[in-house]
Design an enzyme around this catalytic site. Sequence first.
Site, PDB file in Angstrom:
ATOM      1  CE  LYS A  44      -4.037   1.991   2.415  1.00 31.30           C
ATOM      2  NZ  LYS A  44      -4.946   1.871   3.585  1.00 31.30           N
ATOM      3  CB  SER A  77      -8.201   3.798   2.427  1.00 30.85           C
ATOM      4  OG  SER A  77      -7.376   3.156   3.378  1.00 30.85           O
ATOM      5  CB  SER A 121      -8.745   1.283   5.449  1.00 31.54           C
ATOM      6  OG  SER A 121      -9.355   2.531   5.292  1.00 31.54           O
TER       7      SER A 121
END
Lengths: 95, 483, 493
Positions: free
Chosen positions: C78, C157, C181
């Site tokens: 990420k 997210s 997320s």
Amino acid sequence: MSLDPAMVRRIAKLARIRLADDEVPRLQGELNAILGYVEQLAAVDVDGVAPLTGGAQMTMRMREDRVTDGGIPDHVLANAPDRIGDFFAVPKVVE
Amino acid sequence: MSYTIGGETGPWELVIGLEVHAQIISKSKLFSGAATEFGAEPNSQVSFIDAGFPGMLPVINRECVAQAVRTGLGLDARINLISRFDRKNYFYADLPQGYQISQYDQPIVGAGTVEIELESGETRSIGITRLHLEQDAGKSMHDQHASKSFVDLNRSGVALMEIVSEPDMRNPEEAGAYLRKLRTILRYLGTCDGNMDEGSMRADVNVSVRKPGEAFRTRCEVKNVNSIRFVMQAVETEARRQIEVWESGGVVEQETRLFDPARGVTRSMRSKEDAHDYRYFPEPDLLPLVLDETWVAALKNDLPELPDAKRARLVRDFGISAYESAIFVMERATADFFETVAKGRDAKLVANWMLGDFFAALNRTGRNIEDSPVSAKNLGALLDLISDATINGKIAKEVFEIMVETGDTPGAIIEARGLRQVTDTGAIDTAIDRVLAANADKVAEYKSGKEKLFGFFVGQVMKAMAGKGNPALVNEALKTKLG
Amino acid sequence: MTMLDLTIAEALDALAAKRISAVELTEAHIGAVEALNPRLNAFITTTPDIARDRAKAADAARAAGNAPALAGIPLAIKDLFCTEGVRTTAASKILAPFIPPYESTVTARLKAAGSVMLGKANLDEFAMGSSNITSGFGPVENPWQRADGAKLVPGGSSGGSASAVAARIALGATGTDTGGSIRQPASFCGIAGIKPTYGRCSRFGIVAFASSLDQAGSMARTVEDCAILLGAMSGFDEKDSTSADRPVPDFRAACARGVKGLRIGIPAEYRVDGMAPEIEKLWQSGIDWLKRAGADIIDVSLPHTQYGLPVYYIVAPAEASSNLARYDGVRFGARVDGEDLIDLYERTRAAGFGAEVKRRVMIGTYVLSAGYYDAYYLRAQKVRALILRDFTEAFAKIDALLTPTAPSAAFAIGEKMDDPVTMYLNDVFTVPASLAGVPAMSIPAGQDARGLPLGLQVIGRHFDEETVFAVSSAIERAAGFTALPGLRAGATP
């Protein structure tokens, strides 16, 4: 509590975000919707409840007083948008 | 009588409180492992934490916590075994994270007191409200470039103690005495070097005025005053300004002001304040700071003797006056110096020498006691040479001046320059005979009753002996010879 | 079945048995990323050269007989984890030029474990969002498709991470979870994902959103794979004051424990009004599966559940408003010049932050400001304490909780975007565990009527990820979720 346009501008100023005039009404609506939503917390009885301030239920560890860092000005300055010598440079501040 | 400033409407009292920012002595910063030395190359003592880089996290330095606890103990204050850190949010070029990590409503140290001594000999107790830990900001330089300010983050993250007093001071002298005393205590403890010109100690001065007997009126804060003299000037200047405002029918508004020592005025910083709403909230990257009681007790146990205790002990152990003692304990090194010299010697003589020739010599040469040209050992040796009559007092002063210049031992100086006192009565008699012969007229006058001339004869004999005659022996022999 | 369909456990076996090499496995993934990323936009930055170097190193280590735990496993990272020398953006334009001179602790551990970084995965800007549409580098597409052909969001997210793993262009991924997320995008993309206990993974080097909530975790196609990854990511870090100094258990072993005798709580308050019948049905299936596997099902109450979201939408923006103050154009990142310093700040931040980030920074600024702190922030932290108390009381009677992960399946880009609050409701089931700091995992467990994946959530006690893995594995076995997304490496388009 509902935000008026002046308050929206004041918050933006505090947060150092420039707002265009036409952004103010839109943000006012959105921020008021969010504040309206969180308003329901007023219904919770929190008398005598200690606030939970952190994510971890522990106490703090302390590190020893040793110099283990620094001495890397080139790395610290490598990403600077404006570097002059070994300084970060910004528009002149008048105090 | 209490201090007042006379205005058109009568006398005004002053109410003064100080917030002192004291840089903690530690090798590394409060929340990072970067060094803290003064005067390093720009941005060379900066970690990514100090520069507020993404994802960087603070980890607290145990020694900085210990220093705050020691200081709290030295101020006779309550140590809070649980304290917390908060973020104080504002934007500034030298505040890389956009917030300062500080302690807002749960500081590490609570209420304490500082005893101050005034010139009148009176003492007063000044209350300490609290002491908390926080990070210092970096440094912006505005005079290096035509259109830009330069930012150096070396100081960013250095540990500070903010020491807040109660509004207990009533005149500039007390404010000055408080700061001096606080600095002395911090130096004794070794928690802050108290160096105001390097910025390691700075004061914000809260001042208000009132008519005698009234409640407090609105106060103003004069920020970042960097010498004791300026603090005293700022108090008076700001008080006079406020009196003028009140007396002209105005209202003093609570605000932050800046002292301009060159012009002798304070001016408003209100423009800056408008944008400030610090939005304190608990620092989520740190946990509550919980201190172990036994750790605090151990720190207390290891505290050095503090100035008040030392002052009392010097009076008790050495028989010097309270006044002399107070002077010696202002700096720990001075008190140590005195004790070293006075041990096993005539303490009164030591005190006289230190307060006289010794301090004068330091002043004249611009040196500190730490790098004094005359060491405690050498001063002691000099006094020993007086006591055992190797030299007389007058020669001692001469020897001392040479010691200041050369740093040599008094023994070596006396030997090299032949300054040893003459105790040989034969040599003294010879010198007296010569003087009396050369001054037959004065001898006659003396014998006819002008006894004041005795001093003249002593002087002449000493002169003839190049100052080295033992004064007692010279006196005695002269008396005999003059009948 | 190709190399791309392997689980991490299978790939490690194949690598150990030398049936495949790390270089082959990595090349296959690099090729898949090149083929699919232009469509999915799952990566902001791809790092094929680094991947090849690390794959070679992994093969060399294996040949030398000292291969570390994840040697040769290609992962998506990420783009919230700082990676030394590799651009790290947090999906924000304000960090577009930022190249960290340091490595996050979690990625350093994954690197030391021999894993292969394929690139930096897309996300909602500064991890603020539930759909990945707030990314400053364009939205991510969910590899699952609806009959109407509308492009679906992957959730957020960690949407890029979830999309990459689901589309088989990475074997696993790192995510971060602040209010859901990891779990919500895992649910939307039909993969597994765990947010461990707050303090289990170091936050050092992870771009901060809300410090008291942010927690790194793993995302993969099986529960066991998540356990393998999390084991490598976890552990005490002296550089994070909130990191827990406790040993890391064998998470992988816990997957095989079974649930016999475990007490599973079903919180009444998660049965929200208007819950989609298919989600309610899936939840019931989960209950039945666990019962059949020998668990005791116990009804419990978490009375303050409904206040989770409003608390979250005060606490997280408040912390974010402060955490994001450092993006000011002075030391790193993008700068827009100004007449003076304040002008520079305001222009830089106006241009650098997207709409959602600005909204949250402004809300956070407001709730902390003088006169409003007590009514908003302080009250929210008190209610947060009550939410934690709910969990503590429930866990006195039960070992884990079972709930749905999200109130719906993935929606289309453009849907639910009328106002911010509608979007925030996505996190209704995931936020409470974040506020309490307890571990929680989403497991793909079924599909809705349109064939889109749905997840169930297992929540455990503080630092009891082992039970979470045990229960999740039982659900995974019983659910037998085998459906595949339409967009995936190796599938004929």
